[in-house]
Design a protein around this motif. Structure first.
Motif, short mmCIF file in Angstrom:
data_model
loop_
_atom_site.label_atom_id
_atom_site.label_comp_id
_atom_site.label_asym_id
_atom_site.label_seq_id
_atom_site.Cartn_x
_atom_site.Cartn_y
_atom_site.Cartn_z
N UNK A 41 0.85 -1.19 0.00
CA UNK A 41 0.00 0.00 0.00
C UNK A 41 0.89 1.24 0.00
N UNK A 42 0.48 2.25 -0.76
CA UNK A 42 1.10 3.57 -0.68
C UNK A 42 -0.02 4.54 -0.35
N UNK A 43 0.20 5.35 0.67
CA UNK A 43 -0.81 6.32 1.10
C UNK A 43 -0.25 7.71 0.87
N UNK A 44 -0.87 8.45 -0.05
CA UNK A 44 -0.47 9.83 -0.36
C UNK A 44 -1.40 10.80 0.34
N UNK A 45 -0.83 11.92 0.80
CA UNK A 45 -1.61 13.00 1.39
C UNK A 45 -0.91 14.30 1.05
N UNK A 46 -1.67 15.29 0.57
CA UNK A 46 -1.08 16.57 0.17
C UNK A 46 -2.15 17.65 0.18
N UNK A 47 -1.72 18.93 0.15
CA UNK A 47 -2.69 20.02 0.11
C UNK A 47 -3.57 19.93 -1.14
N UNK A 48 -4.87 20.09 -0.95
CA UNK A 48 -5.81 20.02 -2.07
C UNK A 48 -5.83 21.33 -2.83
N UNK A 49 -6.11 21.23 -4.11
CA UNK A 49 -6.34 22.43 -4.91
C UNK A 49 -7.77 22.90 -4.67
N UNK A 50 -7.99 24.17 -4.85
CA UNK A 50 -9.35 24.70 -4.74
C UNK A 50 -10.18 24.15 -5.90
N UNK A 51 -11.48 23.94 -5.69
CA UNK A 51 -12.33 23.44 -6.78
C UNK A 51 -12.19 24.33 -8.03
N UNK A 52 -12.08 23.66 -9.19
CA UNK A 52 -11.82 24.40 -10.42
C UNK A 52 -12.85 24.23 -11.51
N UNK A 53 -14.02 23.73 -11.19
CA UNK A 53 -15.07 23.64 -12.18
C UNK A 53 -14.88 22.53 -13.19
N UNK A 54 -15.46 22.75 -14.37
CA UNK A 54 -15.50 21.74 -15.43
C UNK A 54 -14.10 21.35 -15.93
N UNK A 55 -13.21 22.32 -16.10
CA UNK A 55 -11.86 22.02 -16.59
C UNK A 55 -11.11 21.12 -15.62
N UNK A 56 -11.23 21.40 -14.33
CA UNK A 56 -10.56 20.58 -13.34
C UNK A 56 -11.16 19.17 -13.30
N UNK A 57 -12.49 19.09 -13.38
CA UNK A 57 -13.15 17.78 -13.38
C UNK A 57 -12.67 16.94 -14.56
N UNK A 58 -12.52 17.56 -15.72
CA UNK A 58 -12.02 16.85 -16.90
C UNK A 58 -10.57 16.39 -16.68
N UNK A 59 -9.75 17.26 -16.11
CA UNK A 59 -8.35 16.91 -15.85
C UNK A 59 -8.24 15.77 -14.84
N UNK A 60 -9.09 15.77 -13.81
CA UNK A 60 -9.05 14.70 -12.82
C UNK A 60 -9.52 13.37 -13.40
N UNK A 61 -10.49 13.42 -14.29
CA UNK A 61 -10.92 12.19 -14.96
C UNK A 61 -9.79 11.62 -15.81
N UNK A 62 -9.09 12.48 -16.54
CA UNK A 62 -7.95 12.03 -17.35
C UNK A 62 -6.85 11.45 -16.44
#
Length: 109
Positions: free
Chosen positions: A10-31
């Motif tokens: 197992x590898x457990x990652x934790x880091x500061x989250x980016x602020x919500x970025x709308x549709x462009x960010x959702x598309x980037x996260x899906x990719x």
């Protein structure tokens, strides 16, 4: 206890989250999710977030320690290139017998 190179890790990652970025960010996260899904020897990933603390990350299970370490290097570089600092990552093995009793989402690789 040291992890064996040929055991599921197992590898457990934790880091500061980016602020919500709308549709462009959702598309980037899906990719990103699709890219992660294609990672060699990745058995699964659980995406984690703590909105109150402003943290994101994931719990990954890799077939081997070597695969986990290779992904750690790749993902940390990707996050750093995206401007993320304060990346934490830890490696763990797991107790398969007890995990099966508590319905953990793992099986023998």
């Amino acid at each position: 206890m040291s992890l064996q190179p040929d055991s599921a890790t197992l590898v457990i990652f934790d880091f500061p989250a980016r602020k919500p970025g709308g549709e462009a960010q959702a598309h980037a996260l899906r990719a990103l999710a699709e890219d992660i899904a294609a990672e060699p020897d990745l058995l699964w990933k659980i995406w984690t977030e703590d909105k109150a603390a402003g943290r994101s990350g994931g719990i990954y299970l890799f077939r081997t320690r070597d695969a986990a370490e290779a992904y750690h290097a790749k993902h940390a570089a990707r996050l750093t290139a995206a401007g993320v600092a304060g990346i934490e990552a830890v490696y763990r093995s797991y107790n398969a017998e007890l995990t099966a009793i508590t319905r953990g989402p793992v099986s023998s690789p």
